[in-house]
Design an enzyme around this catalytic site. Structure first.
Site: not given
Length: 741
Positions: A65-67, A134, A136
């Site tokens: 998860s691309h935060q 992916f 956020q």
């Protein structure tokens, strides 16, 4: 110079030795450890679970998860160095990431790399590893969701396992990818890396304990589960205090029509004062009753009880003296926090007498306020960030009583972890931001009103406006027009009533309306869409699950269903005699209760067997995992040996007379065992009309009731649910059936 050189050499030696230790501890290369160590120290990273990701057998896809912009640096430094990372264009060219990009192979993210997937499949089939970042957001739009479909297809074709990874806390870094209005920035947040066990999508689609679904949905769910897993276990007080630090102590967090707005700091100062008083009159872990309407006083008292280490026992003052007496005795409640002004206005003298008769005494807030000393105020102003009595996340946090819509209420013990897990599960499905205002009309003695309408906004920085009663059908739309909320939670009964009295612009500010606790009628959905431009999202829950179990969202929604299970919830279906399409739902998960009160007090409970709770609901899943409620197991009538859903009867009647309210109950019948009786507010209801409509709708003849009773109003509980116990009593009295039958 010599001394300086020695100091520098010593520091370098310490750094190298520490990097070597980190490399050994995590299993990373020395070069990875050297670059990772400063990040580890600065952000105090909890990284123990990264070994799960490193030890996963290839082929494997790391679903990250691309935060924030920091996430690729962490993954390049921690994942095996033979991993191929698919980076977004900025990460692939950013100069500060250049040292990290030397740690592993990278390619730039664009449509041709992701959706033309043969190269990636070949890489994985060659025992390769792939890291995909992916979006956020928890509610990706259709275009963004294409990435889940593409990666799922690649994983299934290549036979690759999925390891979902989430870096908790990175969303609030200065380099966060979320808009600052949605995610306030902090310079040095503590980061937690959650990595889930490897699992293939083929097994995810039909894995034990989960509903069947598609491969892309299974991947999406796994990423959401990692997000929930990154939540750090803590107490309710610690969660609210942490939110104050994150979103700002001066941020307005709660408001009502009498007290006005209150900031996090002021609310926690008041809670600290009350917590000290509560702690002085109770023992650690004691159940203390709370009997207040939705108000600032309710919030400060609830948080004060958490500060004192007490178990907040929510008293349903609408349940009647007998049920309240049973609640006080089963919870071993000695003290009830309340307000004289509220008791007088709500005319609760009989409830007060019942509570005192059960052996409890009242602590009136009106008596506490004038007795607070200057020292107490000063102490609270200094120590507002800390609880009076710390407790463990596994300790009981609240006791709620089931609605009792079709049986006697049961005392449900929910831990701090149960309640906060459920807020994290909800937040992993629906976007909540500090830009939102939540109008909560649901009472806190109802689990929906406590978790969704009170705890969730306090923990996620959502401004909370509390209205004291959901039954003020005219005043609530007027309040909404003034407050301009963006979110509200309610039941179908209440939403339908508000729509009848509201002007078209009253609810124009709403972006999200969540309906639960009872089935959402198609007519209610239509009215809200046409008049207010609001699509109602339907969910499903129960007190024993803290309460939300399933939910429709913007990304995943299917009319007629209550949505898909929340992340981390497992399910199983057990067959029910006479019902072919569906079965009895059992659930397990971090939000499932500690247990029912079995003797006296929160520490004496009957836990769910092996962690599995029987919901008592008959349900069915479709092939994509959407849950449809067939009815309560108790809400089926057995007529001449055939099982008839009373919920299905109500839906049939509601479709015929959508402007009215109805309730179907089963009563004894000498010839066929039971028969269905419909109570309706439609004074013109005719059996012949209902029979003809049933025939035209193609429903089985058994579904169509042959007895209709007209009533002035359908009996309701304080939560807005139909009171089926009273409805059945009305039907039996009307038909002259002996109550003991």
């Amino acid at each position: 110079m010599i001394l300086t050189g020695m100091i520098v050499a010593a520091l370098v030696a310490v750094y190298v030795l520490t990097a070597l230790w980190q490399g050994y501890r995590l299993g990373v290369t020395f070069q990875q450890a050297v670059l990772y160590l400063p990040l580890k120290l600065v952000f105090r990273i909890s990284d123990g679970r990264i070994r799960i990701a490193r030890q996963a057998d290839a082929p494997v896809i790391y679903a990250i998860s691309h935060q924030s912009r920091l996430d690729p640096a962490l993954m390049l430094a921690l994942l095996p160095d033979d991993t191929l990372h698919i980076l977004d264009e900025e990460s692939a060219t950013s100069s500060w990431l250049e040292p990290f990009r030397t740690l592993a192979r990278t390619i730039s993210f664009n449509a041709s790399h992701v959706f033309v997937s043969r190269r990636l499949v070949r890489h994985l089939k060659g025992k390769g590893r792939l890291a995909v970042y992916f979006p956020q957001t928890v509610e990706p739009d259709p275009k963004s969701f294409r990435l889940f479909r593409a990666v799922a297809r690649i994983a299934v074709t290549a036979g690759a396992d999925i390891v979902a990874i989430h870096v908790g806390g990175s969303r609030h870094l200065p380099m966060s990818l979320a808009p600052e209005a949605e995610a306030p920035r902090r310079w040095l947040p503590k980061l937690t890396i959650a990595a889930l066990e490897p699992i293939s999508l083929d097994s995810s689609i039909v894995r034990p304990g989960r509903a069947p679904t598609t491969s892309s949905n299974a991947l999406f769910d796994r990423v959401a589960e990692a997000r929930v897993a990154a939540s750090v276990p803590r107490s309710l007080f610690a969660a609210v205090s942490g939110a104050a630090r994150l979103y700002g102590p001066e941020r307005t967090v709660v408001e009502d029509g009498l007290t006005g707005p209150l900031s996090y700091r002021d609310m926690l100062i008041a809670a600290r004062v009350l917590g000290a008083r509560f702690a002085s009159v109770s023992s650690g872990g004691e159940a203390v009753g709370l009997m207040l309407p939705n108000s600032v006083g309710l919030v400060t008292s609830f948080v004060g009880l958490q500060s004192a280490g007490c178990v907040a026992t929510m008293i349903n003052y609408t349940a009647g003296p007998a049920n309240v007496t049973a609640a006080i005795r089963s919870g071993a409640v000695r003290i009830v926090v309340s307000s004289r002004a509220f008791v007088d206005k709500a005319q609760l003298a009989d409830i007060v007498a019942a509570i005192e008769g059960a052996g409890a005494r009242f602590l009136w807030l009106e008596d506490v306020r004038p007795s607070v000393t200057a020292f107490e105020k000063a102490s609270a102003a200094l120590l507002w960030r800390w609880p009076v009595t710390p407790v463990k996340p596994s300790a009981p946090g609240a006791i709620l009583f089931t609605s009792g819509s079709d049986s006697r209420p049961k005392g449900v013990v929910l831990t701090h972890e149960n309640l906060l897990s459920n807020t994290a599960q909800i937040e992993a499905r629906i976007v909540f931001t500090p830009a939102d205002t939540l109008l909560n009309v649901l009472p806190a003695f109802h689990s929906y009103g406590l978790t969704g309408g009170t705890i969730l906004p306090l923990v996620y920085g959502v401004r909370l406006y509390l209205y004291p009663s959901p039954l003020h059908f005219k005043q609530i739309p007027e309040t909404a027009a003034k407050v301009k909320p963006t979110i509200t939670f309610a039941t179908d009964t209440f939403l339908s009533a508000y729509a009848r009295t509201a002007d078209d612009g009253d609810f124009a500010s709403l972006r999200l309306v969540v309906a639960g606790a009872e089935p959402l009628q198609a007519e209610t959905r239509r009215i809200w869409r046409e008049r207010f431009g609001a699509d109602i999202v339907e969910g499903y829950g129960l007190t024993e699950a803290s309460p939300v179990v399933a939910l429709n969202t913007r990304t995943h929604s299917r009319q007629g269903s209550v949505g898909r299970l929340l992340p981390g919830i497992r399910s199983r279906i057990e067959p029910v005699d006479g019902i072919e399409d569906g079965g009895r739902l059992w659930i397990s998960g971090p939000n499932v209760m500690r247990g029912y009160i079995s003797t006296r007090g929160a520490e004496n409970v009957t836990p769910p067997p092996d962690g599995w709770h029987d919901t008592g609901d008959v349900v069915a899943f479709d092939r994509e995992g959407y849950l449809t409620i067939r009815g309560r197991a108790r809400r089926f009538a057995k007529i001449a040996g055939e099982m008839v859903s009373l919920g299905a009867v109500e839906l049939l009647v509601q479709r015929l007379w959508p402007e009215e309210r109805h309730a179907a109950v089963a009563v004894p019948d000498r010839k066929r065992g039971e028969k269905v009786v419909v109570l309706t507010t439609n004074t013109a209801a005719e059996k012949s009309e209902l029979r003809a409509f049933g025939k035209a709708s193609g429903v089985a003849e058994l579904i169509v009731p042959d007895t209709i009773i007209t009533v002035d109003a359908i009996p309701l509980l304080g939560s807005g649910k139909v009171d089926y116990v009273t409805a059945r009593r009305i039907a039996m009295e009307s038909l002259g059936i002996d109550k003991t039958t």
